[in-house]
Write an enzyme that holds these catalytic residues in place. Structure first.
Site, PDB file in Angstrom:
ATOM      1  N   ALA A   1      16.547 -11.531   6.735  1.00 28.72           N
ATOM      2  CA  ALA A   1      17.744 -10.976   6.097  1.00 28.72           C
ATOM      3  C   ALA A   1      18.070  -9.639   6.772  1.00 28.72           C
ATOM      4  O   ALA A   1      18.214  -8.603   6.117  1.00 28.72           O
ATOM      5  CB  ALA A   1      17.559 -10.830   4.589  1.00 28.72           C
ATOM      6  N   LEU A   2      18.150  -9.703   8.071  1.00 29.11           N
ATOM      7  CA  LEU A   2      18.273  -8.484   8.868  1.00 29.11           C
ATOM      8  C   LEU A   2      19.583  -7.749   8.590  1.00 29.11           C
ATOM      9  O   LEU A   2      20.611  -8.368   8.345  1.00 29.11           O
ATOM     10  CB  LEU A   2      18.193  -8.825  10.362  1.00 29.11           C
ATOM     11  CG  LEU A   2      16.911  -9.522  10.833  1.00 29.11           C
ATOM     12  CD1 LEU A   2      16.945  -9.707  12.344  1.00 29.11           C
ATOM     13  CD2 LEU A   2      15.666  -8.769  10.408  1.00 29.11           C
ATOM     14  N   HIS A   3      19.496  -6.426   8.627  1.00 26.51           N
ATOM     15  CA  HIS A   3      20.684  -5.583   8.483  1.00 26.51           C
ATOM     16  C   HIS A   3      20.586  -4.467   9.512  1.00 26.51           C
ATOM     17  O   HIS A   3      19.606  -4.405  10.283  1.00 26.51           O
ATOM     18  CB  HIS A   3      20.786  -5.046   7.045  1.00 26.51           C
ATOM     19  CG  HIS A   3      19.520  -4.405   6.544  1.00 26.51           C
ATOM     20  ND1 HIS A   3      18.997  -3.246   7.098  1.00 26.51           N
ATOM     21  CD2 HIS A   3      18.652  -4.771   5.575  1.00 26.51           C
ATOM     22  CE1 HIS A   3      17.894  -2.921   6.461  1.00 26.51           C
ATOM     23  NE2 HIS A   3      17.642  -3.834   5.542  1.00 26.51           N
TER      24      HIS A   3
ATOM     25  N   LEU B   1      20.140   0.970   3.159  1.00 28.94           N
ATOM     26  CA  LEU B   1      20.266  -0.456   3.475  1.00 28.94           C
ATOM     27  C   LEU B   1      18.979  -1.172   3.103  1.00 28.94           C
ATOM     28  O   LEU B   1      17.886  -0.664   3.330  1.00 28.94           O
ATOM     29  CB  LEU B   1      20.552  -0.654   4.968  1.00 28.94           C
ATOM     30  CG  LEU B   1      21.870  -0.113   5.511  1.00 28.94           C
ATOM     31  CD1 LEU B   1      22.168  -0.752   6.866  1.00 28.94           C
ATOM     32  CD2 LEU B   1      23.029  -0.344   4.565  1.00 28.94           C
TER      33      LEU B   1
ATOM     34  N   GLY C   1      10.222   1.395   8.947  1.00 27.42           N
ATOM     35  CA  GLY C   1      11.249   2.285   8.395  1.00 27.42           C
ATOM     36  C   GLY C   1      10.653   3.232   7.365  1.00 27.42           C
ATOM     37  O   GLY C   1       9.766   2.858   6.594  1.00 27.42           O
TER      38      GLY C   1
ATOM     39  N   GLY D   1      19.680  -1.526   9.354  1.00 26.73           N
ATOM     40  CA  GLY D   1      18.430  -0.760   9.302  1.00 26.73           C
ATOM     41  C   GLY D   1      17.377  -1.390  10.210  1.00 26.73           C
ATOM     42  O   GLY D   1      16.711  -0.713  10.996  1.00 26.73           O
ATOM     43  N   HIS D   2      17.235  -2.732  10.108  1.00 31.85           N
ATOM     44  CA  HIS D   2      16.286  -3.428  10.997  1.00 31.85           C
ATOM     45  C   HIS D   2      16.740  -3.289  12.450  1.00 31.85           C
ATOM     46  O   HIS D   2      15.920  -3.077  13.349  1.00 31.85           O
ATOM     47  CB  HIS D   2      16.246  -4.935  10.686  1.00 31.85           C
ATOM     48  CG  HIS D   2      15.719  -5.283   9.336  1.00 31.85           C
ATOM     49  ND1 HIS D   2      16.506  -5.795   8.337  1.00 31.85           N
ATOM     50  CD2 HIS D   2      14.465  -5.209   8.823  1.00 31.85           C
ATOM     51  CE1 HIS D   2      15.766  -6.024   7.262  1.00 31.85           C
ATOM     52  NE2 HIS D   2      14.528  -5.682   7.521  1.00 31.85           N
TER      53      HIS D   2
ATOM     54  N   ASP E   1      10.534   2.502   3.297  1.00 30.25           N
ATOM     55  CA  ASP E   1       9.341   2.053   2.575  1.00 30.25           C
ATOM     56  C   ASP E   1       8.239   3.081   2.844  1.00 30.25           C
ATOM     57  O   ASP E   1       7.279   2.816   3.568  1.00 30.25           O
ATOM     58  CB  ASP E   1       8.941   0.661   3.050  1.00 30.25           C
ATOM     59  CG  ASP E   1       9.986  -0.359   2.675  1.00 30.25           C
ATOM     60  OD1 ASP E   1      10.247  -0.519   1.487  1.00 30.25           O
ATOM     61  OD2 ASP E   1      10.579  -0.968   3.588  1.00 30.25           O
TER      62      ASP E   1
ATOM     63  N   MET F   1      10.905  -9.291   7.189  1.00 32.05           N
ATOM     64  CA  MET F   1      10.940 -10.509   6.374  1.00 32.05           C
ATOM     65  C   MET F   1      12.325 -11.151   6.499  1.00 32.05           C
ATOM     66  O   MET F   1      12.729 -11.937   5.636  1.00 32.05           O
ATOM     67  CB  MET F   1      10.604 -10.179   4.922  1.00 32.05           C
ATOM     68  CG  MET F   1       9.188  -9.606   4.788  1.00 32.05           C
ATOM     69  SD  MET F   1       8.419  -9.890   3.198  1.00 32.05           S
ATOM     70  CE  MET F   1       9.491  -8.977   2.146  1.00 32.05           C
TER      71      MET F   1
HETATM   72  O1  PAF Z   1       8.770  -4.072   5.152  1.00 30.22           O
HETATM   73  C1  PAF Z   1       8.753  -5.323   5.205  1.00 30.22           C
HETATM   74  O2  PAF Z   1       9.770  -5.972   5.439  1.00 30.22           O
HETATM   75  C2  PAF Z   1       7.452  -6.047   4.950  1.00 30.22           C
HETATM   76  O3  PAF Z   1       6.680  -5.413   3.988  1.00 30.22           O
HETATM   77  C3  PAF Z   1       6.633  -6.269   6.238  1.00 30.22           C
HETATM   78  C4  PAF Z   1       6.177  -4.955   6.839  1.00 30.22           C
HETATM   79  C5  PAF Z   1       7.478  -7.037   7.242  1.00 30.22           C
HETATM   80  C6  PAF Z   1       5.391  -7.100   5.918  1.00 30.22           C
HETATM   81  O4  PAF Z   1       5.730  -8.340   5.388  1.00 30.22           O
END
Ligand code: PAF
Length: 281
Positions: free
Chosen positions: A35-37, A188, A151, A39-40, A154, A33
């Site tokens: 706002a990358l950090h 993060l 990740g 972790g992404h 979640d 979604m």
């Molecule tokens: O984990 C997230 O950032 C969101 O739940 C995802 C998997 C991108 C779905 O919108």
């Protein structure tokens, strides 16, 4: 700086990927979604190692927010995100509008999630996981990835996506990636952008509680351990929403210890809701 090739139209992305597939290229997918950090970026780097082409989607999915303030406040930092992805080989970005992800002829039907969506996050965020599976399903339909990266932070989301893939027999491998933490232990998260320095320090109580539990569970039953961990957590300043010790697959509370038992926490630091988890044994 080479910014990544970016698509906002699903059919353009499909066409591009079709040509890649014909030439035998494996497609990796990292849904985000924004706002990358770091972790992404860890997920993206792993995907780059394992695939010929990597699609990173950036889409703040309205259907998974059950709180309109949370949706409104969710950080949107597209230019910075694109810069963070610059110079990473193989990466392209999909930044769709809502209509591209949810077209008028959307065929998605709500999925029975076998109760996985009725515990923990599901109790406090009704409808959240149907929103997550809906968007991930539709993004999978567009990207048709060979591998998709999620990740472990979640944990419940990951368990639910694995369930959806199995139930709908989707041809994608789900790759789970370790939680990236600050040196303080704070996991993060894009939401950390809303915390000031003092709040960040206060929020380390989540990690300390998980570590405390991991070191002290052995002489206790899961229920006793849960009460101890809650007492430990409450020495800090955050407001606990839940702390559960659950089976790694069914996400049901356990009554005796088993391999992979995981402790999941959700708590508020002021208005910011944070989650984290740790495998306890
Ligand atoms: O984990 C997230 O950032 C969101 O739940 C995802 C998997 C991108 C779905 O919108």
């Amino acid at each position: 700086m080479n910014l990544p090739l970016t698509f906002s139209c699903a059919s353009d992305l499909r066409k591009f990927l079709e040509a890649e597939r014909i030439s035998g290229k494996g497609i990796g997918f990292v849904p985000t979604m924004g706002a990358l950090h770091e972790g992404h970026l860890d997920l993206v780097r792993i995907a780059v190692e394992e695939n010929d082409r990597v699609v990173v989607s950036i889409f703040v999915n309205p259907t998974q927010f059950n709180n309109s303030i949370d949706l409104e406040k969710y950080p949107r930092t597209l230019d910075k995100d694109l810069q963070l992805l610059a110079d990473l080989p193989k990466v392209i970005v999909f930044h769709p509008t809502k209509d591209e992800v949810y077209p008028e002829d959307d065929k998605f039907q709500p999925i029975d999630l076998n109760g996985l969506d009725e515990v923990m996050e599901g109790t406090f965020r009704p409808g959240h996981f149907q929103g997550v599976v809906h968007v991930v399903h539709n993004l999978f339909q567009i990207v048709e990835p060979d591998n998709a990266y999620f990740g472990l932070k979640d944990y419940q989301q990951l368990a639910i996506i694995k369930w959806m893939v199995k139930k709908l027999n989707l041809r994608v491998s789900i790759v789970e990636c370790e939680t990236r933490r600050e040196s303080s232990g704070l996991a993060l998260s894009s939401r950390n952008l809303r915390l000031n320095q003092k709040e960040k320090e206060d929020s380390t109580i989540i990690y300390s509680t998980l570590k405390y539990l991991q070191s002290n569970y052995k002489d206790l039953s899961p229920l006793e351990a849960k009460h101890e961990a809650i007492a430990f957590f409450n020495r800090g300043k955050l407001e606990l929403e839940y702390l559960e010790i659950v089976d790694p697959v069914t996400l049901k509370q356990i009554v005796s210890w088993k391999d992979g038992a995981v402790c999941c926490i959700a708590a508020y630091c002021g208005e910011v809701r944070l989650i984290d988890n740790m495998i306890i044994c």
